[in-house]
Design an enzyme around this catalytic site. Sequence first.
Site, mmCIF file in Angstrom:
data_model
loop_
_atom_site.group_PDB
_atom_site.id
_atom_site.type_symbol
_atom_site.label_atom_id
_atom_site.label_comp_id
_atom_site.label_asym_id
_atom_site.label_seq_id
_atom_site.Cartn_x
_atom_site.Cartn_y
_atom_site.Cartn_z
ATOM 1 N N HIS A 52 0.843 -1.207 0.000
ATOM 2 C CA HIS A 52 0.000 0.000 0.000
ATOM 3 C C HIS A 52 0.876 1.253 0.000
ATOM 4 O O HIS A 52 2.037 1.199 0.390
ATOM 5 C CB HIS A 52 -0.806 0.102 1.302
ATOM 6 C CG HIS A 52 -1.670 -1.055 1.627
ATOM 7 N ND1 HIS A 52 -3.020 -1.058 1.395
ATOM 8 C CD2 HIS A 52 -1.388 -2.244 2.215
ATOM 9 C CE1 HIS A 52 -3.547 -2.199 1.825
ATOM 10 N NE2 HIS A 52 -2.579 -2.936 2.320
ATOM 11 N N TYR A 53 0.258 2.385 -0.369
ATOM 12 C CA TYR A 53 0.819 3.664 0.089
ATOM 13 C C TYR A 53 -0.181 4.306 1.025
ATOM 14 O O TYR A 53 -1.381 3.995 1.000
ATOM 15 C CB TYR A 53 1.241 4.582 -1.048
ATOM 16 C CG TYR A 53 0.177 5.077 -2.014
ATOM 17 C CD1 TYR A 53 -1.040 5.610 -1.586
ATOM 18 C CD2 TYR A 53 0.426 5.075 -3.379
ATOM 19 C CE1 TYR A 53 -1.967 6.092 -2.476
ATOM 20 C CE2 TYR A 53 -0.489 5.546 -4.284
ATOM 21 C CZ TYR A 53 -1.687 6.061 -3.821
ATOM 22 O OH TYR A 53 -2.606 6.527 -4.716
ATOM 23 N N THR A 54 0.346 5.219 1.861
ATOM 24 C CA THR A 54 -0.509 5.777 2.906
ATOM 25 C C THR A 54 -1.300 6.988 2.449
ATOM 26 O O THR A 54 -2.265 7.369 3.115
ATOM 27 C CB THR A 54 0.348 6.205 4.113
ATOM 28 O OG1 THR A 54 1.298 7.196 3.677
ATOM 29 C CG2 THR A 54 1.083 5.012 4.718
ATOM 30 N N GLU A 121 2.510 -0.823 4.527
ATOM 31 C CA GLU A 121 2.186 0.542 4.095
ATOM 32 C C GLU A 121 3.470 1.322 3.869
ATOM 33 O O GLU A 121 4.380 1.304 4.714
ATOM 34 C CB GLU A 121 1.354 1.263 5.174
ATOM 35 C CG GLU A 121 -0.047 0.726 5.354
ATOM 36 C CD GLU A 121 -1.069 1.365 4.410
ATOM 37 O OE1 GLU A 121 -0.667 2.212 3.584
ATOM 38 O OE2 GLU A 121 -2.252 0.995 4.512
ATOM 39 N N HIS A 168 -2.620 -3.151 -3.394
ATOM 40 C CA HIS A 168 -3.974 -2.992 -2.873
ATOM 41 C C HIS A 168 -4.961 -2.853 -4.036
ATOM 42 O O HIS A 168 -6.064 -3.401 -4.009
ATOM 43 C CB HIS A 168 -4.033 -1.774 -1.947
ATOM 44 C CG HIS A 168 -5.232 -1.740 -1.061
ATOM 45 N ND1 HIS A 168 -5.563 -0.658 -0.288
ATOM 46 C CD2 HIS A 168 -6.193 -2.671 -0.836
ATOM 47 C CE1 HIS A 168 -6.679 -0.919 0.374
ATOM 48 N NE2 HIS A 168 -7.083 -2.126 0.064
ATOM 49 N N ASP A 178 -3.593 2.342 -4.904
ATOM 50 C CA ASP A 178 -2.262 2.172 -4.339
ATOM 51 C C ASP A 178 -1.696 0.766 -4.543
ATOM 52 O O ASP A 178 -2.462 -0.186 -4.658
ATOM 53 C CB ASP A 178 -2.267 2.555 -2.841
ATOM 54 C CG ASP A 178 -3.168 1.678 -1.971
ATOM 55 O OD1 ASP A 178 -4.313 1.395 -2.386
ATOM 56 O OD2 ASP A 178 -2.719 1.271 -0.891
HETATM 57 ZN ZN LIG Z 1 -4.101 0.554 0.521
#
Ligand SMILES: [Zn+2]
Length: 278
Positions: A52-54, A121, A168, A178
């Site tokens: 993921h990225y936040t 993340e 994700h 993401d």
């Molecule tokens: Zn995500």
Amino acid sequence: MSKGCWWTIPLLAALLSGCAGNTGIEDRGAYKVDVRHQAPAAYSRVKVLVIHYTAGDFDTSLATLTGHDVSAHYLIPAVPPQSGAKPVIWQLVPEEKLAWHAGISFWRGATRINDTSVGVELENDGWRLAAGKKQFAPFQPAQIAALEKLARSIIERYQIKPWNVVAHADIAPQRKDDPGPLFPWRQLAQQGIGAWPEAGRVNFYLFGRPGWQPVDRLSLLDLLSRYGYEVAPEMTPQQQQRVIAAFQMHFRPARYDGVADAETEAIARALLEKYGQG
Ligand SMILES: [Zn+2]
């Protein structure tokens, strides 16, 4: 293991030879368990690694991920601090526990990917609109280097298959982008992390067509479904486009407009040939 042998009955004592840990009987306080017969048909809960990225800075991300609504197993700062020449990664949830990072999700026939995954993340600003287009923020090399070390360890410990190292967006394409098209999937695959098609096989499956040549959208979606994506007959054209765009962000990030073209189809065929279908 063994808090004395106050309960011993002579026969049991003989059987368990002193009720010590080396007999395979473990004392768990109010009860004991016999662990001498370990079934070989036992499998890890963790089968999928989700990246993921936040979409936020570190402090905001850490606050969100340690709040009550969402969580992830790991958070990697944009530029991880070093300790003794090693990058420091934040662990927020033990791997054996379930974290709330995937949400409503689907991959290779399974739903509830939170149940079967470790979520990582990456601190990253995500995207912002510029001239009507999503502009994604790049990832720092030091962050990717730290992720490589962490991902390799997770993959080795749980024997996660290449096709189960996912974005994700791969498992929730209708809701998520993401980690986006700037995430270096190809570079990671060269390090043994995740799936990537062989260039020669992609070229083979182009069958001489230019990469941009339109192909039948439903045929492409069928290939993506066989690889692992959620595709349903009742999907709208917009939903179909998001599935194709998610696949393109992962495997053909130079162009992720969600249009069904020959190169996307060739990549899907090369992946299916290499890894099989889900
Ligand atoms: Zn995500």
